[in-house]
Design a protein around this motif. Structure first.
Motif, PDB file in Angstrom:
ATOM      1  N   GLY A 326       0.702  -1.267  -0.055  1.00 35.94           N
ATOM      2  CA  GLY A 326       0.083   0.112  -0.067  1.00 35.94           C
ATOM      3  C   GLY A 326       0.856   1.285   0.042  1.00 35.94           C
ATOM      4  O   GLY A 326       2.105   1.169   0.240  1.00 35.94           O
ATOM      5  N   PHE A 327       0.154   2.184  -0.338  1.00 35.06           N
ATOM      6  CA  PHE A 327       0.994   3.503  -0.104  1.00 35.06           C
ATOM      7  C   PHE A 327       0.027   4.796  -0.179  1.00 35.06           C
ATOM      8  O   PHE A 327      -1.056   4.710  -0.433  1.00 35.06           O
ATOM      9  N   GLY A 328       0.680   5.628   0.551  1.00 40.58           N
ATOM     10  CA  GLY A 328      -0.270   7.011   0.742  1.00 40.58           C
ATOM     11  C   GLY A 328      -1.055   7.159   1.912  1.00 40.58           C
ATOM     12  O   GLY A 328      -1.763   7.967   2.091  1.00 40.58           O
ATOM     13  N   ALA A 329      -1.011   6.114   3.048  1.00 37.99           N
ATOM     14  CA  ALA A 329      -1.587   6.168   4.276  1.00 37.99           C
ATOM     15  C   ALA A 329      -0.773   6.339   5.448  1.00 37.99           C
ATOM     16  O   ALA A 329       0.377   6.008   5.482  1.00 37.99           O
ATOM     17  N   ILE A 330      -1.420   6.863   6.659  1.00 39.63           N
ATOM     18  CA  ILE A 330      -0.627   6.844   7.878  1.00 39.63           C
ATOM     19  C   ILE A 330      -1.135   5.463   8.567  1.00 39.63           C
ATOM     20  O   ILE A 330      -2.019   5.047   8.804  1.00 39.63           O
ATOM     21  N   LEU A 331      -0.252   4.685   9.067  1.00 37.85           N
ATOM     22  CA  LEU A 331      -0.398   3.288   9.707  1.00 37.85           C
ATOM     23  C   LEU A 331      -0.749   3.596  11.212  1.00 37.85           C
ATOM     24  O   LEU A 331      -0.337   4.533  11.690  1.00 37.85           O
ATOM     25  N   GLU A 332      -1.520   2.775  11.534  1.00 41.36           N
ATOM     26  CA  GLU A 332      -1.851   2.692  12.934  1.00 41.36           C
ATOM     27  C   GLU A 332      -0.652   2.549  13.800  1.00 41.36           C
ATOM     28  O   GLU A 332       0.277   1.825  13.562  1.00 41.36           O
ATOM     29  N   ASN A 333      -0.627   3.419  14.742  1.00 41.14           N
ATOM     30  CA  ASN A 333       0.411   3.533  15.733  1.00 41.14           C
ATOM     31  C   ASN A 333       1.767   4.160  15.019  1.00 41.14           C
ATOM     32  O   ASN A 333       2.825   3.803  15.774  1.00 41.14           O
ATOM     33  N   SER A 334       1.575   5.080  13.818  1.00 45.49           N
ATOM     34  CA  SER A 334       2.942   5.327  13.359  1.00 45.49           C
ATOM     35  C   SER A 334       3.341   6.448  14.322  1.00 45.49           C
ATOM     36  O   SER A 334       2.846   7.294  14.898  1.00 45.49           O
ATOM     37  N   GLN A 338       3.520  10.145   9.965  1.00 45.35           N
ATOM     38  CA  GLN A 338       3.524  10.592   8.522  1.00 45.35           C
ATOM     39  C   GLN A 338       3.074   9.358   7.799  1.00 45.35           C
ATOM     40  O   GLN A 338       3.080   8.006   8.241  1.00 45.35           O
ATOM     41  N   ALA A 339       2.665   9.761   6.506  1.00 47.30           N
ATOM     42  CA  ALA A 339       2.306   8.665   5.629  1.00 47.30           C
ATOM     43  C   ALA A 339       3.210   7.953   4.986  1.00 47.30           C
ATOM     44  O   ALA A 339       4.379   8.180   4.711  1.00 47.30           O
ATOM     45  N   SER A 340       3.243   6.406   4.860  1.00 48.94           N
ATOM     46  CA  SER A 340       4.247   5.840   4.239  1.00 48.94           C
ATOM     47  C   SER A 340       3.911   5.241   2.711  1.00 48.94           C
ATOM     48  O   SER A 340       2.662   5.552   2.367  1.00 48.94           O
ATOM     49  N   MET A 341       4.836   5.697   2.013  1.00 50.54           N
ATOM     50  CA  MET A 341       4.818   5.306   0.701  1.00 50.54           C
ATOM     51  C   MET A 341       5.163   3.950   0.093  1.00 50.54           C
ATOM     52  O   MET A 341       4.951   3.723  -1.139  1.00 50.54           O
ATOM     53  N   CYS A 342       5.296   2.777   0.915  1.00 44.49           N
ATOM     54  CA  CYS A 342       5.257   1.409   0.481  1.00 44.49           C
ATOM     55  C   CYS A 342       5.422   0.882   1.964  1.00 44.49           C
ATOM     56  O   CYS A 342       6.392   0.701   2.676  1.00 44.49           O
ATOM     57  N   THR A 371      -5.172   5.629   7.996  1.00 45.31           N
ATOM     58  CA  THR A 371      -5.427   6.710   7.967  1.00 45.31           C
ATOM     59  C   THR A 371      -5.226   7.194   6.455  1.00 45.31           C
ATOM     60  O   THR A 371      -3.794   7.465   6.304  1.00 45.31           O
ATOM     61  N   PHE A 372      -6.459   7.471   5.565  1.00 46.88           N
ATOM     62  CA  PHE A 372      -5.802   7.906   4.235  1.00 46.88           C
ATOM     63  C   PHE A 372      -5.116   9.289   4.360  1.00 46.88           C
ATOM     64  O   PHE A 372      -5.723  10.242   4.802  1.00 46.88           O
ATOM     65  N   SER A 373      -4.202   9.457   3.559  1.00 52.25           N
ATOM     66  CA  SER A 373      -3.550  10.646   3.532  1.00 52.25           C
ATOM     67  C   SER A 373      -2.847  11.069   2.105  1.00 52.25           C
ATOM     68  O   SER A 373      -3.734  11.158   1.341  1.00 52.25           O
ATOM     69  N   GLY A 374      -1.525  10.962   1.896  1.00 49.53           N
ATOM     70  CA  GLY A 374      -0.884  11.323   0.399  1.00 49.53           C
ATOM     71  C   GLY A 374       0.448  11.521   0.733  1.00 49.53           C
ATOM     72  O   GLY A 374       0.960  11.707   2.101  1.00 49.53           O
ATOM     73  N   PRO A 375       1.252  12.264  -0.140  1.00 52.39           N
ATOM     74  CA  PRO A 375       0.820  12.074  -1.635  1.00 52.39           C
ATOM     75  C   PRO A 375       0.829  10.740  -2.258  1.00 52.39           C
ATOM     76  O   PRO A 375       0.769   9.893  -1.889  1.00 52.39           O
ATOM     77  N   THR A 376       0.894  10.918  -3.723  1.00 51.06           N
ATOM     78  CA  THR A 376       0.808   9.679  -4.611  1.00 51.06           C
ATOM     79  C   THR A 376       1.917   9.456  -4.927  1.00 51.06           C
ATOM     80  O   THR A 376       2.532  10.106  -6.208  1.00 51.06           O
ATOM     81  N   TYR A 377       2.864   8.414  -4.696  1.00 58.86           N
ATOM     82  CA  TYR A 377       4.179   8.175  -5.120  1.00 58.86           C
ATOM     83  C   TYR A 377       4.178   6.923  -5.509  1.00 58.86           C
ATOM     84  O   TYR A 377       3.789   5.704  -4.886  1.00 58.86           O
ATOM     85  N   ASP A 412       2.578  12.011  -8.021  1.00 62.64           N
ATOM     86  CA  ASP A 412       3.266  13.209  -7.614  1.00 62.64           C
ATOM     87  C   ASP A 412       4.887  13.153  -7.650  1.00 62.64           C
ATOM     88  O   ASP A 412       5.783  13.863  -7.167  1.00 62.64           O
ATOM     89  N   ASP A 413       5.399  12.215  -8.096  1.00 66.93           N
ATOM     90  CA  ASP A 413       6.798  11.852  -8.083  1.00 66.93           C
ATOM     91  C   ASP A 413       7.165  11.249  -9.630  1.00 66.93           C
ATOM     92  O   ASP A 413       7.846  10.187  -9.709  1.00 66.93           O
TER      93      ASP A 413
END
Length: 560
Positions: A326-334, A338-342, A371-377, A412-413
């Motif tokens: 997955g990409f573009g979301a903040i993981l639980e207990n991050s 910050q959003a993870s891109m992979c 938690t849905f976030s961004g950007p799209t990488y 976005d990249d």
């Protein structure tokens, strides 16, 4: 060595009953439809019992086939009747097989893709713990391979060819295949392109003076051409007089036009990886009509694509294991928020999930922890898959990887993604990008690179096209068209990769044979791995069901 490119030898020049459809592009097979012959066998048969087999494609009920009735010899039957059908990679083609044991019908369901995707394209299924059904797929149709005939003759006397004209003739089984034009002043003949089906395994080249005087001849085998390197010449000397010798240099090359079926049946398998967009523009999964919506039992668009494409590609990999990122979301207990891109959608160290149905289950479970976030990488996931390919597939390259990225928005990249794709073009990798929703996907055309090849920031040009972009919205109401659009470029990309890397069918078969002797993990090690996945992931209903499913992956479930 000719200046205007090889002259194509058309078979009707000497064989009027044969016609050749010329293919002007040597690197791409224009028509990927293949004619396949299905051969039927039974083992472990009962003594004195009559057997026959009925086969039916469910997409065309008029296309019904039945073998003859036969009794077993030494408990085995080879049926003489065979079934000829069309094969397209992008279609599973569901089949009903009925084995008649005397008057008793025994029915199994499978697909043509399952038969072709089986090891060596040989499907096996045991019936009621008794008979073993074997269906072998064999490619039909004329071989599209050809030989580039490239011959030159040299003499120590530089003016010799101004006074003496030579031609050569090609003979197979004492029948003339071709007679050349005369040699030019430089000692070179024009290149010829001759289809292999016109040449016997060994053919003869005869050198004549124009007065039709045979000066010398030699034989060439297709196997010689297959084994020699591109820099080697086959050499032959003709004594003309005391002081003059003609040196014949044959630098002909065998060009084997590999088909997709050839690759799969020889040992190439397909590996599907999935990348899922969890950016905020998708909307919340508990809101109605959002792209990841999981209200009710109706699958959302992401799930529909995963199910459709996953079920088709699963026929070509017996492991049924799919890395899902997955990409573009903040993981639980991050820790940093910050959003993870992979990230691995199963939240385990190993991203692989067993079966497509479980991919969808775990995808749904993951939505509660994101938690849905961004950007799209795109580049992090592409680079991750490339690293995995290099780690696992460094030597043989017989596992071809397909990364399917499902996304709803603008990338976005772009520069980093192009760099990653250029790097991936040198690996056994295709990238399918499916645009979900109604966003502006115009930039994806750049990545598709149908018009202009991708070039990295370091000015490295992509070795080949490896990207296919499809806008889901255009095909969402027609699954057959959607599958065709998503998958139709894959066979060409696979053929191109193995052709550019000089993988002949013989080489692939030899590597596959060597790989079969590699030590695999013991059953206990595999059991532990699945047991851990089951406890940690809750991936599957129970461990025993997994193993039962694994033993029955060849059977097609109509409810699927």
């Amino acid at each position: 060595m000719g200046t205007s490119g090889p002259t194509e030898v058309n078979a009707i020049k000497y064989y009027n009953e044969i016609e050749i459809v010329e293919n002007k592009n040597d690197n791409v097979i224009d028509n990927l439809k293949e004619k396949i012959k299905l051969e039927f066998f039974l083992k472990n048969c009962g003594d004195g019992i009559l057997y026959s087999i009925n086969a039916l494609f469910l997409d065309n009920e008029n296309n019904n086939f039945k073998t003859e009735e036969k009794k077993a010899t030494d408990r085995e039957i080879t049926f003489e009747n065979f079934y000829i059908c069309d094969y397209f990679f992008e279609s599973e083609r569901k089949m009903q097989i009925i084995i008649y044991r005397g008057e008793t019908p025994l029915t199994i369901m499978t697909t043509l893709a399952t038969i072709i995707g089986s090891k060596h394209s040989e499907f096996m299924k045991q019936i009621d713990n008794k008979e073993l059904l074997i269906i072998k797929a064999v490619k039909l149709g004329r071989d599209k391979s050809y030989v580039n005939i490239d011959i030159s003759i040299k003499s120590d006397d530089k003016d010799y060819f101004k006074k003496n004209k030579y031609i050569f003739k090609i003979n197979c089984n004492n029948q003339k295949i071709y007679s050349s034009e005369s040699i030019n002043y430089e000692g070179y003949f024009n290149q010829l392109k001759i289809p292999c089906f016109l040449l016997t395994p060994e053919y003869t080249i005869e050198i004549y003076k124009l007065v039709d005087k045979l000066e010398g001849k030699y034989s060439v085998s297709l196997n010689q051409l297959r084994c020699k390197s591109k820099t080697n010449n086959l050499q032959f000397k003709i004594p003309i007089s005391k002081n003059i010798f003609l040196s014949v240099y044959d630098n002909s090359q065998l060009n084997e036009n590999i088909s997709f079926f050839d690759l799969i049946s020889s040992g190439v398998s397909l590996k599907l990886s999935i990348g899922i967009d969890f950016t905020g523009s998708n909307g919340h999964p508990l809101d109605k009509d959002t792209l990841h919506c999981i209200i009710g039992n109706e699958p959302n668009d992401y799930e529909k694509v995963i199910k459709l494409i996953g079920n088709i590609l699963s026929n070509y990999n017996t492991e049924k294991l799919y890395p899902v990122y997955g990409f573009g979301a903040i993981l639980e207990n991050s820790f940093y928020g910050q959003a993870s891109m992979c990230f691995n959608v199963n939240f385990q160290e190993n991203p692989e999930i067993y079966t497509i149905d479980n991919v969808i289950k775990i995808y749904r479970q993951s939505l509660e922890k994101l938690t849905f976030s961004g950007p799209t990488y795109f580049s992090p996931i592409i680079n991750k898959v490339i690293d995995d390919i290099k780690l696992k597939n460094a030597e043989s390259k017989l596992e071809y990887n397909i990364l399917m990225i499902l996304t709803d928005g603008v990338i976005d990249d772009m520069e980093n993604t192009i760099d990653a794709l250029v790097k991936g073009s040198f690996e056994p990798l295709s990238v399918v990008i499916v645009g979900i929703g109604k966003a502006d996907f115009s930039n994806m055309v750049i990545l598709d690179a149908n018009e202009n090849p991708l070039v990295s920031k370091n000015n490295i040009k992509s070795m080949r096209d490896l990207v296919q972009f499809i806008q889901y919205e255009r095909y969402k109401n027609n699954e057959n068209n959607l599958a065709k659009e998503i998958l139709e470029e894959i066979p060409r990309q696979i053929i191109k990769f193995y052709s550019l890397n000089n993988y002949s069918i013989d080489k692939i078969r030899e590597i596959a044979r060597q790989n079969s002797f590699i030590d695999f993990p013991s059953k206990s090690q595999v059991d532990i791995q699945y047991h851990n996945n089951n406890n940690n992931n809750n991936n599957y209903n129970n461990y025993n069901n997994i193993n039962n499913d694994k033993n029955d992956t060849n059977e097609f479930n109509l409810l699927k």
